[in-house]
Design an enzyme around this catalytic site. Structure first.
Site, PDB file in Angstrom:
ATOM      1  CD  GLU A  31      -2.604  -1.759   2.327  1.00 10.31           C
ATOM      2  OE1 GLU A  31      -2.028  -0.857   3.612  1.00 10.31           O
ATOM      3  OE2 GLU A  31      -2.988  -2.642   2.557  1.00 10.31           O
ATOM      4  CD  GLU A  62      -3.520  -4.757   4.764  1.00  9.71           C
ATOM      5  OE1 GLU A  62      -4.559  -5.053   4.732  1.00  9.71           O
ATOM      6  OE2 GLU A  62      -3.206  -3.794   4.978  1.00  9.71           O
ATOM      7  CG  PHE A  85       1.838   1.080  10.726  1.00  9.54           C
ATOM      8  CD1 PHE A  85       1.508   1.760   9.514  1.00  9.54           C
ATOM      9  CD2 PHE A  85       2.155   1.560  11.954  1.00  9.54           C
ATOM     10  CE1 PHE A  85       1.317   2.834   9.561  1.00  9.54           C
ATOM     11  CE2 PHE A  85       2.013   3.058  11.857  1.00  9.54           C
ATOM     12  CZ  PHE A  85       1.984   3.794  10.658  1.00  9.54           C
ATOM     13  CG  ASP A  87       1.266  -1.755  14.993  1.00  6.60           C
ATOM     14  OD1 ASP A  87       0.938  -1.862  16.001  1.00  6.60           O
ATOM     15  OD2 ASP A  87       1.984  -1.494  14.304  1.00  6.60           O
ATOM     16  CG  PHE A  88      -1.657  -2.611   9.820  1.00  4.25           C
ATOM     17  CD1 PHE A  88      -2.286  -1.992  10.716  1.00  4.25           C
ATOM     18  CD2 PHE A  88      -1.117  -1.857   8.436  1.00  4.25           C
ATOM     19  CE1 PHE A  88      -2.095  -0.876  11.003  1.00  4.25           C
ATOM     20  CE2 PHE A  88      -1.366  -0.405   8.862  1.00  4.25           C
ATOM     21  CZ  PHE A  88      -1.703   0.070   9.833  1.00  4.25           C
ATOM     22  CG  HIS A 131      -1.010   2.737  13.723  1.00  2.00           C
ATOM     23  ND1 HIS A 131      -2.597   2.613  14.296  1.00  2.00           N
ATOM     24  CD2 HIS A 131      -0.957   2.953  12.421  1.00  2.00           C
ATOM     25  CE1 HIS A 131      -3.139   2.605  13.327  1.00  2.00           C
ATOM     26  NE2 HIS A 131      -2.403   2.884  12.054  1.00  2.00           N
TER      27      HIS A 131
HETATM   28  C1  TPP Z   1      -5.441  -3.519   7.897  1.00  2.00           C
HETATM   29  C2  TPP Z   1      -4.830  -2.030   7.648  1.00  2.00           C
HETATM   30  N1  TPP Z   1      -4.210  -1.787   6.707  1.00  2.00           N
HETATM   31  C3  TPP Z   1      -3.669  -0.630   6.203  1.00  2.00           C
HETATM   32  C4  TPP Z   1      -3.934   0.331   7.121  1.00  2.00           C
HETATM   33  C5  TPP Z   1      -3.131   1.585   6.853  1.00  2.00           C
HETATM   34  N2  TPP Z   1      -3.981   2.844   6.485  1.00  2.00           N
HETATM   35  C6  TPP Z   1      -4.722   3.439   7.636  1.00  2.00           C
HETATM   36  S1  TPP Z   1      -5.792   4.319   6.671  1.00  2.00           S
HETATM   37  C7  TPP Z   1      -5.640   3.910   5.264  1.00  2.00           C
HETATM   38  C8  TPP Z   1      -6.513   4.321   3.951  1.00  2.00           C
HETATM   39  C9  TPP Z   1      -8.034   4.041   4.372  1.00  2.00           C
HETATM   40  O1  TPP Z   1      -8.343   4.168   3.275  1.00  2.00           O
HETATM   41  P1  TPP Z   1     -10.232   4.349   3.248  1.00  2.00           P
HETATM   42  O2  TPP Z   1     -10.766   3.221   3.804  1.00  2.00           O
HETATM   43  O3  TPP Z   1     -10.527   4.785   2.009  1.00  2.00           O
HETATM   44  O4  TPP Z   1     -10.358   5.597   4.296  1.00  2.00           O
HETATM   45  P2  TPP Z   1     -10.035   7.102   4.359  1.00  2.00           P
HETATM   46  O5  TPP Z   1      -8.480   7.341   4.878  1.00  2.00           O
HETATM   47  O6  TPP Z   1      -9.960   7.643   2.803  1.00  2.00           O
HETATM   48  O7  TPP Z   1     -10.975   7.725   5.380  1.00  2.00           O
HETATM   49  C10 TPP Z   1      -4.533   2.848   5.212  1.00  2.00           C
HETATM   50  C11 TPP Z   1      -4.047   2.218   4.089  1.00  2.00           C
HETATM   51  C12 TPP Z   1      -4.466   0.107   8.300  1.00  2.00           C
HETATM   52  N3  TPP Z   1      -4.791   1.176   9.187  1.00  2.00           N
HETATM   53  N4  TPP Z   1      -5.145  -0.932   8.398  1.00  2.00           N
END
Ligand code: TPP
Ligand code: TPP
Ligand code: MG
Ligand code: MG
Lengths: 336, 340, 340, 336
Positions: A31, A62, A85, A87-88, A131
């Site tokens: 990502e 993932e 991270f 953590d995920f 995180h």
């Molecule tokens: C399982 C997981 N994968 C990756 C992340 C890292 N991450 C945090 S927010 C985000 C984007 C989320 O996109 P969306 O669901 O469209 O929500 P938005 O931020 O646009 O509100 C990512 C990849 C995470 N927190 N949890």
């Protein structure tokens, strides 16, 4: 000629780029690793160099893309996947644990899974419970995964190249606090000399980052830096601490550990992971098994005291080992 | 388009081969487990999930595949692997846990790997679906015309890996075919209690993937749908989802009491045995006589007996072998460290 | 059906409240982070994901909810929690990491829990979706008319938990509403590079769930779609999926360089600021004057200033507090062991 | 009156039934737990007693239904979820690890997650790498989860009732080999006396299953039985082994462990989990920290030697601790 200095992030990105040049089977998925360059900069510049076919931004899937890396690896590619991270990990753990780690064994050695799963670890900047974890112990407990946890730009590059060339699945954990990111608290050691040409550092070789004679500090990742700072202070008090950077947990360099403990007779483990049922226990067990009679004092460990990482600064600072905490623990160890 | 005699007879033979294999494995499995069933006893210990009844799916799909087309399978993998063209000896030896087995005894019935056939499977529901995506990705990266196929049950279509995999395959337009074998049950849980829609073909829409439900007892229907899907993938036009409705004749695993089955349903389904259905069609067309059928059965029985003999005669791996194959490189590569 | 003045003004006020809160948090966030940005510095350290631009979604949905309707949210939770009716003081104090905060400083901006409002959120994408299913299950078991709502991004709609949750909710006909906030990006990855279909409303079909895509900048459109969905759930008719297309005005998190944005697109989207759109409508209808608008803004600014003052004046929790709250019962329950 | 004998499976099912009767907030979800009665019989008879509303068969959606259990628990229900084999944890780990375990802490203690996640562990019957693991160490490493691992029908019932009444998330691990299943190799101790009325066994109380004076065996689950059998044999050789059943890893009864080691001066850990970075290391570390000077020999551990569980019988038997292996290890320990 002056040494070339790089941040850890750049050292990792350079290692990946050099291997991608050398071996067209290498590609990378994750990502925000493309245009963004990786949230922690470990893939900066790669998209520009290699294009979107080999530097693939993925959906937030993932389980899917780490599983796809496994499938591509068994088909002869050499994928690198970034789990943003550590953590995920929970959303992808089945692929990591039951497939990536076990296919080689289950196939009786007939199928290889040559891939690298790299991921960011660590706290200290108020990113809270989901995180800020380290978690390398969970993966070191899992047969079939090599576990690499570098602490310096130099090691980061050499260990990454080694990881990519290795025919086994490797998890590569970089601490956010050693990447040399512009938006993190500065860590002078996050920038350091890194040779331009490719080089490898074999797995299973701990590095004595500082020699000492009174006690052995076993540690890795960011805690190497804190331990070195603590050793500095301890030296002023006349305590000579040896700081050993384990660098890889699997394989683990038992010889270097045991040798040092036989020399110093005292050992302190410094670990940013949770304390119980993890790395610190394993290291003490190995020492108790192999060097019991050399110990002049019970081994000591400083780790996150089995609580999730809290958000609020004073709480978080209380649970993640600090330089002062290490100094204090070393003093106590010397007093026993 | 009517299928040729050769094709139909090929499908028939393959189905008989699978059935004969499975029924013989069942007999072997119960050796040492009677009169008291002990899962750890006998020449073949552990869980045993057999494929009898679903042969039309494996045969109909794999007839389109080449040895180098990757296939991922499940906890019920025998049919797929046989249809892919495995060496029955090495397969049977693996099921016996012998040194000569496909995995030298480390894998067993649920974890059969044959790299020459690009075949893998495993015991985690849905676990193989992302691997097929990855294999398809590798194929696409190399510009090859191979196709990756993933078999899984209708139960597996409710796990997250299904969703993530189909989205990735569609998004990246990968040469992949997803085959849902809807045998109506996930162990004891019927599809109606697990799946909010009647047909998983309705789920293609969520990814913009062509999707179809076919009669999984009808090998011709499966063959035709799979042929289209495989061709589509080979042409680089992306993935397809096929749900084949079928039935397992032997319970989830050997020893399944099957209390959960509504009375009489299994008997009804057995009326539509895919092998009998095709035999009838072939006979009606005059392409198969009773003698032919018997000859095929005998040939298959002999083949499998040979595999069984091989497996029985083979040695167990030595206990120390348990400690090898965790890593390819127990030591680090020999390359010299150029610095430090 | 045209909405009443009262309803529209309520929505307007709520949107202004959220926007004012977020913009003030942004200012506070940069304290101590200038001229050099250090994520760990200042009164509010850590990551900061703000909701500015998406207010119509939270306001439009939560206007239908009661305090006892469970809501699960994401890493971008402020808007939802404010719209749910939180005490801004305790919320702000949590963001400051203070003892008086909603979670006594242990949660922080991404992990805000308010049990009185049945509100929870977290930093794992998709992690809250199953919780809403569970809350809806609890509601159904008790025969209540409450509704569980889960907010998540379009990025989250590609993770396995989405699929599993929607299937369970449909299968069990639960009183749940799923709101996809499609702000076009998951950090830097555009929806076109993450999602094989244009609209997540197409995914309702995979579960037999009514699904609709609405303009997420138009609070009235959101309000109406959500109203139907919430009523449907309260009547016991099962879940609904709504995708609201919106835009985040401030980047993924504070500090996001946003290099990945095509030039000019943000400016275009800002032309459709949901607050300005509603203000215009209200003014056109003669229901809002510039003075009214200014008064509302001032009121909200004052409220938030009060919350900020409360947060600033509050004490940090003592370091030892880090060791509590791992378990409710550090010791075993006091009940006597009756045997052994 | 003759003691009533139950299998462990029936003891667990009875505990759940009694709590479901007592507390209508309790319900149970999982795959094949209804009509089938649970693959390992832990829910037999519950559907008939309580109906499909409270005994819910689920789709194969572990992330979904374990996450739903978390959500129902935070709404005041007291769910029990069954993860059929612990080996499948990877598809649900995020819900277990980042939510179930952490919500109470992240909420500052304001939200409770009173649920039980029960799951089957263990090998020895050729179910191979993805259906034979123990893995309790992974969860014991995770702050916020209570970890219960009973070994007898009596303990199973009392600990299950305790688990259901506990306000924290509890993971409850039952070994297939102690359930008393008709289709497994008979284990005479899998059937035992179980009182009919409800009773609880507090967490954090290890049970000395056999007293001894020459060495301490620390173990749990099926390995308690193997250790007792080994102790029997050792007694014939004049070696007196104390067998301690830990029963819960979190909380861990350190006092009983330390007391025993101080008495016997020798310790052997018997663990069916992977050896490194797990339970065995932690126990040795605790002993080294708290009773170093009492040890007359290096602590010893017998565990799965960091390989996935192989299928073939001779291979599997070689890696899972056996009675003979325990006897042998104890002899070696005594010889040091
Ligand atoms: C399982 C997981 N994968 C990756 C992340 C890292 N991450 C945090 S927010 C985000 C984007 C989320 O996109 P969306 O669901 O469209 O929500 P938005 O931020 O646009 O509100 C990512 C990849 C995470 N927190 N949890
Ligand atoms: C993730 C996971 N959950 C549960 C199981 C246990 N399990 C094995 S097979 C099976 C049923 C699978 O049903 P389906 O996918 O329809 O395949 P079938 O057995 O009908 O061929 C279950 C629940 C598992 N192996 N993996
Ligand atoms: Mg099925
Ligand atoms: Mg988004």
């Amino acid at each position: 000629m002056a040494e070339r200095l790089l941040t850890t992030a750049r050292a990792i990105a350079e290692a990946i780029a050099q291997e991608m040049e050398r071996d067209e089977r290498v590609f990378i998925m994750g990502e925000d690793i493309g245009a963004y360059g990786g949230i922690f900069g470990a893939t900066q510049g790669l998209l520009e160099k290699f294009g979107p076919e080999r530097v693939m931004d993925t959906p937030i899937s993932e389980m899917g893309f780490i599983g796809a890396a496994v499938g591509a690896a068994t088909e002869g590619m050499r994928p690198i996947a970034e789990l943003m991270f550590v953590d995920f990990f929970g959303v992808a753990m089945d692929q990591i644990f039951n497939h990536m780690a076990k296919i080689h064994y289950m196939s009786g050695g007939n199928v290889n899974v040559p891939m690298v799963l790299m991921t960011a670890i660590g706290g200290g900047y108020s990113d809270a419970a989901q995180h800020s974890q380290c978690l390398y112990s969970l993966f070191a407990h899992t047969p079939g995964i090599k576990v690499v946890v570098p602490s310096t730009p130099y090691d980061a590059k050499g260990l990454m190249i080694q990881a990519i060339r290795d025919d086994d699945p490797v998890m590569y954990f970089f601490h956010k606090g050693i990447m040399g990111l512009g938006w993190m608290a500065p860590n002078p050691r996050a920038t350091g000399p890194v040779p331009e040409e490719p080089y490898t550092i074999p797995f299973g070789q701990a590095d004595v980052k500082r020699e000492g004679s009174d006690l052995t500090i076993l540690t890795l990742s960011l805690m190497v830096h804190r331990s070195l700072d603590a050793a500095e202070q301890l030296a002023e008090e006349g305590i000579s601490a040896e700081v050993i950077d384990l660098r890889t947990l699997v394989p683990l360099d038992r010889a270097t550990i045991i040798e040092s403990v036989k020399k110093t007779h005292r050992v302190l483990i410094v670990d940013e992971d949770y304390k119980s049922f993890g790395m610190s226990g394993e290291l003490i067990a190995i020492i108790a098994e192999e060097a019991l009679d050399y110990l002049d004092a019970p081994p000591k460990r400083l780790a996150v005291p089995d609580v999730p990482i809290p958000y609020s600064r004073p709480l978080e600072q209380a649970v993640i080992p600090s330089v002062e905490g290490i100094v204090q623990a070393a003093r106590e160890l010397m007093a026993e | 388009m009517a299928l040729s005699r050769e094709t139909l007879l090929g499908l028939y033979e393959m189905m008989v081969k699978i059935r004969t294999f499975e029924e013989r494995v069942a007999e072997i499995y119960y050796e040492g487990k009677q009169p008291v069933f002990n899962i750890a006893a006998g020449p073949v210990p552990g869980e045993m999930h057999l494929y009898s009844g679903q042969e039309a799916v494996a045969a109909g799909v794999c007839a389109h595949l080449r040895p180098d087309d990757p296939v991922t399978s499940t906890h019920r993998p025998h049919g797929h692997l046989i249809a892919k063209g495995v060496d029955l000896k090495r397969m049977m030896a693996e099921i016996f846990g012998k040194e000569t087995g496909l995995c030298h005894g480390k894998g067993g019935h649920m974890h059969l790997f044959d790299p020459e056939l690009h075949f893998g499977c495993g015991g985690i529901v849905g676990g193989g679906i992302p691997h097929a995506v990855g294999a398809a990705l590798a194929i696409k990266k190399r510009g090859e015309d191979r196709v990756a196929v993933s078999f899984f049950g209708e139960g597996a279509a409710n796990i997250g890996a299904f969703h993530e995999s189909l989205n990735l395959a569609a998004l990246w337009k990968l040469p992949a075919v997803f085959i849902v074998e809807d045998n109506l049950y996930a162990i004891s849980v019927p599809k109606t209690a697990s799946t909010a829609v009647r047909s998983n073909a309705e789920r293609g829409a969520a990814y913009g993937i062509p999707a179809v439900q076919v009669d999984g007892q009808d090998v011709v229907a499966v063959y035709e749908a799979a042929g289209e899907a495989v061709e589509r993938a080979r042409r680089g036009e992306g993935p397809t989802l096929i749900e084949a409705v079928c039935y397992r004749f032997r319970g989830h695993f050997e020893g399944d009491p099957e209390h959960y089955l509504p009375e009489g349903t299994k008997e009804q389904w057995k009326q539509r045995d895919p092998i009998a259905l095709l035999a009838k069609q072939l006979k009606d067309q005059g392409w198969l006589t009773d003698e032919d059928a018997q000859a095929i059965e005998e040939r298959m029985t002999a083949l499998i007996a040979e595999a069984e003999a091989f497996a029985r005669e083979s040695a167990y791996p030595p206990p120390e072998a348990a400690l090898t194959d965790v890593f390819v490189q127990a030591e680090s590569p020999r390359e010299e460290q150029s610095h430090g």
